[in-house]
Motif scaffolding. Structure first.
Motif, PDB file in Angstrom:
ATOM      1  N   ALA A  50       0.972  -1.134   0.044  1.00  0.00           N
ATOM      2  CA  ALA A  50      -0.006   0.073   0.101  1.00  0.00           C
ATOM      3  C   ALA A  50       0.776   1.441  -0.045  1.00  0.00           C
ATOM      4  O   ALA A  50       0.254   2.458  -0.226  1.00  0.00           O
ATOM      5  CB  ALA A  50      -0.776   0.102   1.249  1.00  0.00           C
ATOM      6  N   GLY A  90       5.750   0.400  -2.914  1.00  0.00           N
ATOM      7  CA  GLY A  90       4.782  -0.826  -3.325  1.00  0.00           C
ATOM      8  C   GLY A  90       4.084  -0.903  -4.249  1.00  0.00           C
ATOM      9  O   GLY A  90       3.856  -1.600  -5.054  1.00  0.00           O
ATOM     10  N   ASP A 112      -0.131  -5.895   3.042  1.00  0.00           N
ATOM     11  CA  ASP A 112       0.150  -4.506   3.764  1.00  0.00           C
ATOM     12  C   ASP A 112      -0.910  -4.809   5.174  1.00  0.00           C
ATOM     13  O   ASP A 112      -2.013  -5.315   5.269  1.00  0.00           O
ATOM     14  CB  ASP A 112      -0.155  -3.466   3.184  1.00  0.00           C
ATOM     15  N   VAL A 127       3.517  -7.768   8.768  1.00  0.00           N
ATOM     16  CA  VAL A 127       4.939  -8.566   8.610  1.00  0.00           C
ATOM     17  C   VAL A 127       5.687  -8.792   9.956  1.00  0.00           C
ATOM     18  O   VAL A 127       6.544  -9.600   9.834  1.00  0.00           O
ATOM     19  CB  VAL A 127       5.845  -7.884   7.525  1.00  0.00           C
ATOM     20  N   THR A 128       5.225  -8.215  10.896  1.00  0.00           N
ATOM     21  CA  THR A 128       5.930  -8.574  12.208  1.00  0.00           C
ATOM     22  C   THR A 128       5.488  -9.906  12.755  1.00  0.00           C
ATOM     23  O   THR A 128       5.959 -10.130  13.621  1.00  0.00           O
ATOM     24  CB  THR A 128       5.901  -7.463  13.150  1.00  0.00           C
ATOM     25  N   ALA A 146       7.635  -3.289   3.033  1.00  0.00           N
ATOM     26  CA  ALA A 146       7.339  -2.703   4.282  1.00  0.00           C
ATOM     27  C   ALA A 146       8.061  -2.232   4.749  1.00  0.00           C
ATOM     28  O   ALA A 146       9.367  -2.818   5.049  1.00  0.00           O
ATOM     29  CB  ALA A 146       6.378  -4.066   5.061  1.00  0.00           C
ATOM     30  N   GLY A 147       7.864  -0.753   5.491  1.00  0.00           N
ATOM     31  CA  GLY A 147       8.961  -0.339   6.290  1.00  0.00           C
ATOM     32  C   GLY A 147       8.528   0.844   7.028  1.00  0.00           C
ATOM     33  O   GLY A 147       7.322   1.534   6.805  1.00  0.00           O
ATOM     34  N   LEU A 148       9.093   1.177   8.039  1.00  0.00           N
ATOM     35  CA  LEU A 148       8.959   2.319   9.153  1.00  0.00           C
ATOM     36  C   LEU A 148      10.063   3.473   8.680  1.00  0.00           C
ATOM     37  O   LEU A 148      11.273   3.060   8.398  1.00  0.00           O
ATOM     38  CB  LEU A 148       8.743   2.041  10.484  1.00  0.00           C
ATOM     39  N   HIS A 149       9.673   4.757   8.693  1.00  0.00           N
ATOM     40  CA  HIS A 149      10.696   5.499   8.308  1.00  0.00           C
ATOM     41  C   HIS A 149      11.156   6.510   9.667  1.00  0.00           C
ATOM     42  O   HIS A 149      11.770   7.381   9.298  1.00  0.00           O
ATOM     43  CB  HIS A 149      10.268   6.392   7.325  1.00  0.00           C
ATOM     44  N   THR A 177      17.060   9.236  -1.404  1.00  0.00           N
ATOM     45  CA  THR A 177      15.526   9.695  -1.030  1.00  0.00           C
ATOM     46  C   THR A 177      14.581   9.802  -2.064  1.00  0.00           C
ATOM     47  O   THR A 177      15.071  10.380  -3.224  1.00  0.00           O
ATOM     48  CB  THR A 177      15.798  10.932  -0.306  1.00  0.00           C
ATOM     49  N   ILE A 178      13.336   9.242  -1.823  1.00  0.00           N
ATOM     50  CA  ILE A 178      12.282   9.309  -2.996  1.00  0.00           C
ATOM     51  C   ILE A 178      11.328  10.275  -2.423  1.00  0.00           C
ATOM     52  O   ILE A 178      11.053  10.502  -1.405  1.00  0.00           O
ATOM     53  CB  ILE A 178      11.838   7.687  -2.889  1.00  0.00           C
TER      54      ILE A 178
HETATM   55  N1  LIG Z   1      10.816   6.801   0.436  1.00  0.00           N
HETATM   56  C1  LIG Z   1      12.274   6.562   0.490  1.00  0.00           C
HETATM   57  O1  LIG Z   1      12.629   7.560   0.392  1.00  0.00           O
HETATM   58  C2  LIG Z   1      12.876   5.496   0.678  1.00  0.00           C
HETATM   59  C3  LIG Z   1      14.386   5.308   0.264  1.00  0.00           C
HETATM   60  C4  LIG Z   1      15.112   4.473   0.500  1.00  0.00           C
HETATM   61  C5  LIG Z   1      14.417   3.078   1.023  1.00  0.00           C
HETATM   62  N2  LIG Z   1      13.048   3.186   1.190  1.00  0.00           N
HETATM   63  C6  LIG Z   1      12.640   1.938   1.530  1.00  0.00           C
HETATM   64  O2  LIG Z   1      11.558   1.294   0.401  1.00  0.00           O
HETATM   65  C7  LIG Z   1      10.517   0.843   1.122  1.00  0.00           C
HETATM   66  C8  LIG Z   1       9.160   1.368   0.720  1.00  0.00           C
HETATM   67  O3  LIG Z   1       9.397   2.711   0.930  1.00  0.00           O
HETATM   68  P1  LIG Z   1       8.020   3.736   0.809  1.00  0.00           P
HETATM   69  O4  LIG Z   1       8.421   5.180   0.525  1.00  0.00           O
HETATM   70  O5  LIG Z   1       7.126   3.057  -0.112  1.00  0.00           O
HETATM   71  O6  LIG Z   1       7.189   3.706   2.271  1.00  0.00           O
HETATM   72  P2  LIG Z   1       5.999   3.883   2.871  1.00  0.00           P
HETATM   73  O7  LIG Z   1       5.763   4.543   4.086  1.00  0.00           O
HETATM   74  O8  LIG Z   1       5.082   4.698   1.652  1.00  0.00           O
HETATM   75  O9  LIG Z   1       5.170   2.395   2.499  1.00  0.00           O
HETATM   76  C9  LIG Z   1       5.367   1.481   3.561  1.00  0.00           C
HETATM   77  C10 LIG Z   1       4.251   0.559   3.592  1.00  0.00           C
HETATM   78  O10 LIG Z   1       4.749  -0.381   4.837  1.00  0.00           O
HETATM   79  C11 LIG Z   1       3.273  -0.710   5.458  1.00  0.00           C
HETATM   80  N3  LIG Z   1       3.707  -1.301   6.712  1.00  0.00           N
HETATM   81  C12 LIG Z   1       4.527  -0.864   7.732  1.00  0.00           C
HETATM   82  N4  LIG Z   1       4.353  -1.500   8.804  1.00  0.00           N
HETATM   83  C13 LIG Z   1       3.794  -2.923   8.359  1.00  0.00           C
HETATM   84  C14 LIG Z   1       3.709  -3.969   8.978  1.00  0.00           C
HETATM   85  N5  LIG Z   1       3.952  -4.286  10.361  1.00  0.00           N
HETATM   86  N6  LIG Z   1       3.182  -4.741   8.258  1.00  0.00           N
HETATM   87  C15 LIG Z   1       2.685  -4.727   6.870  1.00  0.00           C
HETATM   88  N7  LIG Z   1       3.051  -3.528   6.302  1.00  0.00           N
HETATM   89  C16 LIG Z   1       3.628  -2.524   6.953  1.00  0.00           C
HETATM   90  C17 LIG Z   1       2.810   0.679   5.411  1.00  0.00           C
HETATM   91  O11 LIG Z   1       1.487   0.497   5.858  1.00  0.00           O
HETATM   92  C18 LIG Z   1       3.035   1.300   4.071  1.00  0.00           C
HETATM   93  O12 LIG Z   1       2.095   1.055   3.209  1.00  0.00           O
HETATM   94  C19 LIG Z   1      10.702   0.906   2.862  1.00  0.00           C
HETATM   95  O13 LIG Z   1      11.499  -0.492   2.978  1.00  0.00           O
HETATM   96  C20 LIG Z   1      11.694   1.947   2.818  1.00  0.00           C
HETATM   97  O14 LIG Z   1      12.337   1.948   4.218  1.00  0.00           O
HETATM   98  C21 LIG Z   1      12.199   4.241   1.124  1.00  0.00           C
END
Ligand SMILES: NC(=O)c1ccc[n+]([C@@H]2O[C@H](COP(=O)([O-])OP(=O)(O)OC[C@H]3O[C@@H](n4cnc5c(N)ncnc54)[C@H](O)[C@@H]3O)[C@@H](O)[C@H]2O)c1
Length: 248
Positions: free
Chosen positions: A16, A20, A38, A64-65, A91-94, A187-188
């Protein structure tokens, strides 16, 4: 280049999110069947829209945890589509903080989602890929899993571990028809921009020699390349796409 993934089954955790969801759409446009996993219900609206457009895709609510949920995600995907050809973990936290300020609870959350969640998805996908004798995995990593950055602690730890874990998984299953790589964006430009480092968008742009931030589409193109047959001899490595950030 079109239809590189005709009838391939693709699972995307964090489906989501900005990266992704964009990657999912690109896989669909190239013929894949996509399972969006998600913890956010936002994924449901993407799926509804894409089904309207005639694509074959499904949302499976997954935290995913919780490894039981991740195991169930792979099982449901196989029940539905018969196999798992591609896993993309997004899936990721920032949120992060300097070491002395990061709470143990926030550390645990970052490790649970960004690292353990990636491990669980890899583990259960590989169990299935071993049965098939084929499959490819792309794990989301980051330039901050490779180089240090001011203020980061838990995110850097998780991403560094994703990078090295991916390499070792790749080595372990390279002769079983399974390829594993990481994509490491700078950074995106997304709604979460600045959340990680606390920097303004202008400051982040100035950090990147390209003079701009990356886009989710640019990440998605790298993911599709790594997952495709064009990368058939690429395994155990990182595709850094950061507008020159790491090269400085
Ligand atoms: N955006 C950036 O600048 C950037 C840069 C480098 C790497 N990344 C990495 O790329 C990946 C995607 O980034 P993004 O920008 O799409 O982030 P985003 O925050 O837009 O999306 C992350 C998604 O992970 C989901 N999520 C969080 N906790 C979850 C859980 N416990 N179970 C299932 N889903 C969960 C969230 O609901 C969200 O939809 C991440 O791993 C991020 O660290 C992002």
């Amino acid at each position: 280049m079109r239809n590189r993934f005709q009838d391939k089954v693709v699972v995307i955790t964090g489906g989501a999110g900005s990266v992704g969801s964009c990657t999912a759409k690109m896989f669909l446009q190239e013929g894949a069947k996509v399972v969006l996993a998600d913890s956010s219900k936002q994924a449901q609206s993407y799926i509804a829209d894409w089904k309207q457009e005639g694509y074959d895709c499904t949302f499976i609510s997954t935290d995913v945890t919780d490894y039981h949920q991740v195991e169930a995600l792979i099982k449901s995907t196989v029940d539905l589509y018969g196999r798992v050809d591609v896993l993309f973990t997004a899936a990721g936290l920032h949120h992060d903080n300097p070491c002395h300020e990061l709470t143990p609870e926030n550390w645990d959350q970052l490790i649970a989602v960004n690292l353990s969640g990636t491990f669980y998805a890899n583990k259960y996908a590989i169990v299935q890929m071993l049965k098939q004798g084929s499959g490819t995995i792309v794990n989301s990593c980051s330039v901050f899993g490779i180089v240090g950055a001011e203020g980061l602690t838990g995110y850097a730890a998780a991403m560094g571990a994703v990078k090295t874990m991916s390499r070792s998984i790749a080595v372990t299953y390279a002769d079983k028809g399974i390829r594993v790589n990481s994509v490491c964006p700078g950074t995106i430009d997304s709604p979460t921009v600045g959340e990680l480092t606390g920097k303004s968008k202008q400051e982040l742009i100035a950090d990147h020699p390209a003079g701009r931030l990356g886009t989710p589409e640019e990440v998605a193109k790298c993911v599709l390349f790594l997952a495709s047959d064009k990368a058939s001899f690429v395994s155990g490595t990182e595709l850094v796409m950061d507008g020159g950030y790491k090269a400085q």
